[in-house]
Design a protein around this motif. Structure first.
Motif, PDB file in Angstrom:
ATOM      1  N   GLY A   1       0.763  -1.233   0.000  1.00  0.00           N
ATOM      2  CA  GLY A   1       0.000   0.000   0.000  1.00  0.00           C
ATOM      3  C   GLY A   1       0.794   1.283   0.000  1.00  0.00           C
ATOM      4  O   GLY A   1       0.230   2.372  -0.088  1.00  0.00           O
ATOM      5  N   GLY A   2       2.108   1.191   0.099  1.00  0.00           N
ATOM      6  CA  GLY A   2       2.912   2.406   0.059  1.00  0.00           C
ATOM      7  C   GLY A   2       2.945   2.984  -1.349  1.00  0.00           C
ATOM      8  O   GLY A   2       2.422   2.411  -2.295  1.00  0.00           O
ATOM      9  N   GLY A   3       3.565   4.153  -1.474  1.00  0.00           N
ATOM     10  CA  GLY A   3       3.675   4.776  -2.782  1.00  0.00           C
ATOM     11  C   GLY A   3       3.948   6.254  -2.682  1.00  0.00           C
ATOM     12  O   GLY A   3       4.331   6.766  -1.621  1.00  0.00           O
TER      13      GLY A   3
ATOM     14  N   VAL B   1       2.516  10.101  -3.152  1.00  0.00           N
ATOM     15  CA  VAL B   1       1.267  10.859  -3.108  1.00  0.00           C
ATOM     16  C   VAL B   1       1.583  12.325  -2.868  1.00  0.00           C
ATOM     17  O   VAL B   1       2.620  12.650  -2.270  1.00  0.00           O
ATOM     18  CB  VAL B   1       0.344  10.301  -2.001  1.00  0.00           C
TER      19      VAL B   1
ATOM     20  N   SER C   1      -4.047  10.764   0.404  1.00  0.00           N
ATOM     21  CA  SER C   1      -4.279   9.639   1.309  1.00  0.00           C
ATOM     22  C   SER C   1      -3.637   8.365   0.766  1.00  0.00           C
ATOM     23  O   SER C   1      -3.497   8.197  -0.447  1.00  0.00           O
ATOM     24  CB  SER C   1      -5.780   9.399   1.492  1.00  0.00           C
ATOM     25  N   LEU C   2      -3.289   7.489   1.682  1.00  0.00           N
ATOM     26  CA  LEU C   2      -2.831   6.152   1.361  1.00  0.00           C
ATOM     27  C   LEU C   2      -3.359   5.202   2.428  1.00  0.00           C
ATOM     28  O   LEU C   2      -3.603   5.608   3.566  1.00  0.00           O
ATOM     29  CB  LEU C   2      -1.299   6.058   1.331  1.00  0.00           C
ATOM     30  N   ARG C   3      -3.492   3.935   2.054  1.00  0.00           N
ATOM     31  CA  ARG C   3      -3.895   2.916   3.012  1.00  0.00           C
ATOM     32  C   ARG C   3      -2.864   1.791   2.991  1.00  0.00           C
ATOM     33  O   ARG C   3      -2.652   1.168   1.955  1.00  0.00           O
ATOM     34  CB  ARG C   3      -5.282   2.361   2.682  1.00  0.00           C
TER      35      ARG C   3
ATOM     36  N   GLN D   1      -5.035   3.713   7.679  1.00  0.00           N
ATOM     37  CA  GLN D   1      -5.518   4.719   6.751  1.00  0.00           C
ATOM     38  C   GLN D   1      -4.820   6.030   7.075  1.00  0.00           C
ATOM     39  O   GLN D   1      -4.894   6.511   8.208  1.00  0.00           O
ATOM     40  CB  GLN D   1      -7.035   4.882   6.886  1.00  0.00           C
TER      41      GLN D   1
ATOM     42  N   VAL E   1       6.746   5.215   1.763  1.00  0.00           N
ATOM     43  CA  VAL E   1       5.714   6.237   1.587  1.00  0.00           C
ATOM     44  C   VAL E   1       6.426   7.551   1.308  1.00  0.00           C
ATOM     45  O   VAL E   1       7.261   7.991   2.107  1.00  0.00           O
ATOM     46  CB  VAL E   1       4.822   6.374   2.831  1.00  0.00           C
TER      47      VAL E   1
END
Length: 118
Positions: free
Chosen positions: A8-10, A12, A17-19, A81, A114
């Protein structure tokens, strides 16, 4: 052998938002506290949020009101979240789980990056 696998990282933009998800697999008798930690370059690893098997939560002051930790005990999975992300949230996020058995042992995931751009 127990494994914790994050996803779920990335990348942004600020305000986005990221989860994150973290699933535990292997021979699991019980999982006590699960948590998320993070480590930014040149800094020590720090606690972000944790949740007990009963659902009690604990948050670092710098994420209160922005991040929410939850877990699905049936799936041995913990989530986080992350809303209203800031550039200072940029770090590698690690999942941690304290598993019960003949003795309690702490396990770590491999980490997920992240990155929050300004």
């Amino acid at each position: 052998q127990v494994q914790l696998v994050e996803s779920g990282g990335g990348l942004v933009q600020a305000g986005g938002s990221l989860r994150l998800s973290c699933a535990a697999s292997g021979i699991i008798i019980s999982i006590h506290t699960m948590g998320w930690y993070r480590q930014a370059p040149g800094k020590q690893r720090e606690l972000v949020a944790a949740i007990t098997s009963g659902g009690s939560t604990n948050y670092a002051d710098f994420v209160k009101g922005r991040f929410t930790i939850s877990r699905d005990n049936a799936k041995n999975t913990v989530y986080m979240q992350m809303n209203s992300l800031k550039p200072e949230d940029t770090a590698v996020y690690y999942c941690n789980g304290v598993l019960g058995g003949s003795r309690d042992l702490s396990y770590w995931g491999q980490g997920t990056q992240v990155t929050v751009s300004s």
